[in-house]
Design an enzyme around this catalytic site. Structure first.
Site, PDB file in Angstrom:
ATOM      1  N   GLU A 263       7.495   0.907   5.116  1.00 40.99           N
ATOM      2  CA  GLU A 263       6.780   0.000   5.981  1.00 40.99           C
ATOM      3  C   GLU A 263       6.843  -1.414   5.345  1.00 40.99           C
ATOM      4  O   GLU A 263       6.942  -1.540   4.222  1.00 40.99           O
ATOM      5  CB  GLU A 263       5.239   0.253   6.060  1.00 40.99           C
ATOM      6  CG  GLU A 263       4.371  -0.707   6.937  1.00 40.99           C
ATOM      7  CD  GLU A 263       2.847  -0.267   6.721  1.00 40.99           C
ATOM      8  OE1 GLU A 263       2.710   0.762   6.592  1.00 40.99           O
ATOM      9  OE2 GLU A 263       2.212  -1.297   7.014  1.00 40.99           O
TER      10      GLU A 263
ATOM     11  N   GLU B 209      -8.381   4.823   9.907  1.00 37.78           N
ATOM     12  CA  GLU B 209      -7.824   4.543   8.454  1.00 37.78           C
ATOM     13  C   GLU B 209      -8.789   3.952   7.618  1.00 37.78           C
ATOM     14  O   GLU B 209      -9.687   3.127   8.079  1.00 37.78           O
ATOM     15  CB  GLU B 209      -6.385   3.640   8.440  1.00 37.78           C
ATOM     16  CG  GLU B 209      -6.591   2.423   9.179  1.00 37.78           C
ATOM     17  CD  GLU B 209      -5.832   1.244   8.701  1.00 37.78           C
ATOM     18  OE1 GLU B 209      -4.892   1.023   9.160  1.00 37.78           O
ATOM     19  OE2 GLU B 209      -6.314   0.460   7.863  1.00 37.78           O
TER      20      GLU B 209
ATOM     21  N   HIS C  42       0.869  -1.042   0.099  1.00 38.05           N
ATOM     22  CA  HIS C  42      -0.188   0.037   0.194  1.00 38.05           C
ATOM     23  C   HIS C  42       0.988   1.172  -0.089  1.00 38.05           C
ATOM     24  O   HIS C  42       1.869   1.307   0.274  1.00 38.05           O
ATOM     25  CB  HIS C  42      -1.254  -0.221   1.230  1.00 38.05           C
ATOM     26  CG  HIS C  42      -0.410   0.012   2.562  1.00 38.05           C
ATOM     27  ND1 HIS C  42      -0.123  -0.983   3.146  1.00 38.05           N
ATOM     28  CD2 HIS C  42       0.018   1.099   3.446  1.00 38.05           C
ATOM     29  CE1 HIS C  42       0.291  -0.668   4.379  1.00 38.05           C
ATOM     30  NE2 HIS C  42       0.569   0.478   4.511  1.00 38.05           N
TER      31      HIS C  42
ATOM     32  N   GLN D 210      -4.008   3.493   1.648  1.00 32.01           N
ATOM     33  CA  GLN D 210      -4.244   3.585   3.173  1.00 32.01           C
ATOM     34  C   GLN D 210      -4.351   5.088   3.369  1.00 32.01           C
ATOM     35  O   GLN D 210      -3.258   5.846   3.500  1.00 32.01           O
ATOM     36  CB  GLN D 210      -3.221   2.889   3.796  1.00 32.01           C
ATOM     37  CG  GLN D 210      -3.506   2.786   5.264  1.00 32.01           C
ATOM     38  CD  GLN D 210      -2.284   2.092   6.028  1.00 32.01           C
ATOM     39  OE1 GLN D 210      -1.144   2.443   5.934  1.00 32.01           O
ATOM     40  NE2 GLN D 210      -2.745   0.914   6.418  1.00 32.01           N
TER      41      GLN D 210
ATOM     42  N   HIS E 271       3.902   7.324   3.512  1.00 36.02           N
ATOM     43  CA  HIS E 271       4.690   6.298   3.618  1.00 36.02           C
ATOM     44  C   HIS E 271       4.371   5.081   2.212  1.00 36.02           C
ATOM     45  O   HIS E 271       3.453   5.136   1.921  1.00 36.02           O
ATOM     46  CB  HIS E 271       4.849   5.291   4.694  1.00 36.02           C
ATOM     47  CG  HIS E 271       3.511   4.606   5.188  1.00 36.02           C
ATOM     48  ND1 HIS E 271       2.521   5.276   6.072  1.00 36.02           N
ATOM     49  CD2 HIS E 271       3.047   3.530   4.931  1.00 36.02           C
ATOM     50  CE1 HIS E 271       1.477   4.443   6.068  1.00 36.02           C
ATOM     51  NE2 HIS E 271       1.817   3.267   5.833  1.00 36.02           N
TER      52      HIS E 271
HETATM   53  C1  V0V Z   1       9.244  12.240   9.774  1.00 38.50           C
HETATM   54  N1  V0V Z   1      10.107  12.299   8.815  1.00 38.50           N
HETATM   55  C2  V0V Z   1       9.703  11.803   7.638  1.00 38.50           C
HETATM   56  C3  V0V Z   1       8.407  10.968   7.886  1.00 38.50           C
HETATM   57  N2  V0V Z   1       7.982  11.572   9.061  1.00 38.50           N
HETATM   58  N3  V0V Z   1      10.262  11.619   6.390  1.00 38.50           N
HETATM   59  C4  V0V Z   1       9.640  11.184   5.277  1.00 38.50           C
HETATM   60  N4  V0V Z   1       8.318  10.725   5.466  1.00 38.50           N
HETATM   61  C5  V0V Z   1       7.793  10.543   6.849  1.00 38.50           C
HETATM   62  N5  V0V Z   1       6.468   9.912   6.862  1.00 38.50           N
HETATM   63  C6  V0V Z   1      11.169  13.197   8.764  1.00 38.50           C
HETATM   64  C7  V0V Z   1      11.030  14.460   9.457  1.00 38.50           C
HETATM   65  O1  V0V Z   1      10.858  15.437   8.316  1.00 38.50           O
HETATM   66  C8  V0V Z   1      12.197  14.915  10.428  1.00 38.50           C
HETATM   67  O2  V0V Z   1      13.263  15.286   9.216  1.00 38.50           O
HETATM   68  C9  V0V Z   1      12.761  13.556  11.023  1.00 38.50           C
HETATM   69  O3  V0V Z   1      12.083  12.354  10.050  1.00 38.50           O
HETATM   70  C10 V0V Z   1      12.359  13.257  12.065  1.00 38.50           C
HETATM   71  O4  V0V Z   1      10.667  13.363  12.204  1.00 38.50           O
HETATM   72  P1  V0V Z   1       9.869  14.265  13.385  1.00 38.50           P
HETATM   73  O5  V0V Z   1       8.910  14.983  12.925  1.00 38.50           O
HETATM   74  O6  V0V Z   1      10.901  14.741  14.560  1.00 38.50           O
HETATM   75  O7  V0V Z   1       9.276  12.966  13.948  1.00 38.50           O
HETATM   76  P2  V0V Z   1       9.770  11.589  14.572  1.00 38.50           P
HETATM   77  O8  V0V Z   1      11.367  11.403  14.553  1.00 38.50           O
HETATM   78  O9  V0V Z   1       9.121  11.721  16.300  1.00 38.50           O
HETATM   79  O10 V0V Z   1       9.166  10.473  14.104  1.00 38.50           O
HETATM   80  C11 V0V Z   1       9.220  10.242  12.822  1.00 38.50           C
HETATM   81  C12 V0V Z   1       9.099   8.389  12.708  1.00 38.50           C
HETATM   82  C13 V0V Z   1       7.790   8.196  13.105  1.00 38.50           C
HETATM   83  C14 V0V Z   1       9.490   7.878  11.220  1.00 38.50           C
HETATM   84  C15 V0V Z   1      10.179   7.867  13.623  1.00 38.50           C
HETATM   85  O11 V0V Z   1       6.897   8.976  12.225  1.00 38.50           O
HETATM   86  C16 V0V Z   1       7.313   6.773  13.176  1.00 38.50           C
HETATM   87  O12 V0V Z   1       7.508   6.070  14.066  1.00 38.50           O
HETATM   88  N6  V0V Z   1       6.583   6.363  12.110  1.00 38.50           N
HETATM   89  C17 V0V Z   1       6.165   4.991  12.241  1.00 38.50           C
HETATM   90  C18 V0V Z   1       4.767   4.727  12.507  1.00 38.50           C
HETATM   91  C19 V0V Z   1       3.925   5.435  11.721  1.00 38.50           C
HETATM   92  O13 V0V Z   1       4.158   6.159  10.721  1.00 38.50           O
HETATM   93  N7  V0V Z   1       2.637   5.203  11.910  1.00 38.50           N
HETATM   94  C20 V0V Z   1       1.345   5.659  11.266  1.00 38.50           C
HETATM   95  C21 V0V Z   1       0.890   4.824   9.871  1.00 38.50           C
HETATM   96  P3  V0V Z   1      13.910  16.647   9.598  1.00 38.50           P
HETATM   97  O14 V0V Z   1      13.143  17.742   9.634  1.00 38.50           O
HETATM   98  O15 V0V Z   1      14.631  16.417  10.911  1.00 38.50           O
HETATM   99  O16 V0V Z   1      14.919  16.647   8.296  1.00 38.50           O
HETATM  100  S1  V0V Z   1       0.299   3.433  10.763  1.00 38.50           S
HETATM  101  C22 V0V Z   1       0.145   2.134   9.249  1.00 38.50           C
HETATM  102  O17 V0V Z   1       0.642   2.406   8.389  1.00 38.50           O
HETATM  103  C23 V0V Z   1      -0.836   1.121   9.418  1.00 38.50           C
HETATM  104  C24 V0V Z   1      -1.490   0.881  10.774  1.00 38.50           C
HETATM  105  C25 V0V Z   1      -0.771   0.031   8.489  1.00 38.50           C
HETATM  106  O18 V0V Z   1      -0.232   0.130   7.515  1.00 38.50           O
HETATM  107  O19 V0V Z   1      -1.540  -1.273   8.608  1.00 38.50           O
HETATM  108 CO    CO Z   2       0.786   1.579   6.372  1.00 36.87          CO
END
Ligand code: V0V
Ligand code: CO
Length: 147
Positions: free
Chosen positions: A134, A43, A7, A60, A84
Site C-alpha cells: 500500500e 480496523e 503501517h 493496523q 500488507h
Molecule cells: C491475495 N494475494 C495475496 C494477498 N491477497 N498475496 C499476498 N498478500 C495478500 N494480501 C494473492 C492470492 O494468494 C492469489 O495468489 C492472488 O493474489 C489473487 O488473490 P485472490 O484471493 O484471488 O484475490 P483477488 O485477486 O480477488 O484480490 C487480491 C487483491 C485484493 C490484492 C487484488 O486483495 C485487493 O484489491 N487488495 C487491496 C485492498 C485491500 O487489501 N484492502 C484491505 C485493507 P494465487 O493463489 O493465485 O497464487 S484496507 C487498508 O489497508 C486501509 C483502509 C488503510 O490502510 O487505511
Molecule cells: Co493499510
C-alpha cells in the site's frame, strides 16, 4: 518519494481481542478505530513510535465486515497474519504513477480514502514478490504526527 513504513496491516478475526493481545504483550494502545465500508474492514490503529520525518509507524489490525472483502477472502484462505505493508509518502498520486510506469500494477485509478482520512492505493502482490503493498499519504501532511 517513499519515506517510511507507515503501517503493517494484520488480518485478524476479532479486532478487539487482537488489540488486547498487543496491549498485554507489548503495551501498544489503540489510538484510533474506524469501519471502512468501502474496504470492508473494521480496523484499529496502534501507534508504535515516531520516526525521523515526524511521522509515526503503526500496526493496523483488520477484521473483515464482509466475507467477500479483500481481508475476508484472505483470512478464509490463510488464517490470521500479516496482510500488507504500507509505505508513507507525501504524494501518493505522483509515486503511484511513477511506480505504475515501471510495470507494477496499481490497483486504483485514483487513490481512495484510508484510515484517518488518508489517501491510499495498492500495488498488486503478484508484481511485488508476493507482498500486497500500500502507498499512503496522511491527511493534511506528509505524516500522521498529530495523532
Ligand atoms: C491475495 N494475494 C495475496 C494477498 N491477497 N498475496 C499476498 N498478500 C495478500 N494480501 C494473492 C492470492 O494468494 C492469489 O495468489 C492472488 O493474489 C489473487 O488473490 P485472490 O484471493 O484471488 O484475490 P483477488 O485477486 O480477488 O484480490 C487480491 C487483491 C485484493 C490484492 C487484488 O486483495 C485487493 O484489491 N487488495 C487491496 C485492498 C485491500 O487489501 N484492502 C484491505 C485493507 P494465487 O493463489 O493465485 O497464487 S484496507 C487498508 O489497508 C486501509 C483502509 C488503510 O490502510 O487505511
Ligand atoms: Co493499510
Amino acid at each position: 518519494m517513499l519515506t517510511r513504513i507507515d503501517h503493517i496491516g494484520i488480518a485478524c478475526f476479532d479486532v478487539e481481542e487482537t488489540a488486547g493481545f498487543y496491549a498485554r504483550t507489548y503495551g501498544f494502545e489503540v489510538a484510533h478505530t474506524e469501519v471502512n465500508e468501502e474496504q470492508g474492514v473494521r480496523e484499529a490503529m496502534l501507534r508504535v513510535n515516531g520516526t525521523d520525518d515526524g511521522g509515526a509507524t503503526w500496526l493496523q489490525l483488520l477484521e473483515p465486515v464482509r466475507e467477500d472483502s479483500a481481508v475476508g477472502k484472505w483470512l478464509a484462505k490463510n488464517g490470521e497474519g500479516v496482510h500488507h505493508i504500507a509505505f508513507g509518502t507525501a504524494d501518493v498520486d505522483a509515486d503511484s504513477e511513477e511506480i505504475g510506469e515501471k510495470g507494477v500494477r496499481v490497483l486504483y485509478d485514483e487513490p481512495r480514502r484510508g484510515s484517518m482520512d488518508s489517501r491510499i492505493t495498492f500495488l498488486h502482490p503478484k508484481d511485488c514478490h508476493g507482498v500486497l503493498t500500500e502507498l499512503v499519504t496522511a491527511a493534511g501532511s506528509s505524516s500522521r504526527a498529530d495523532h
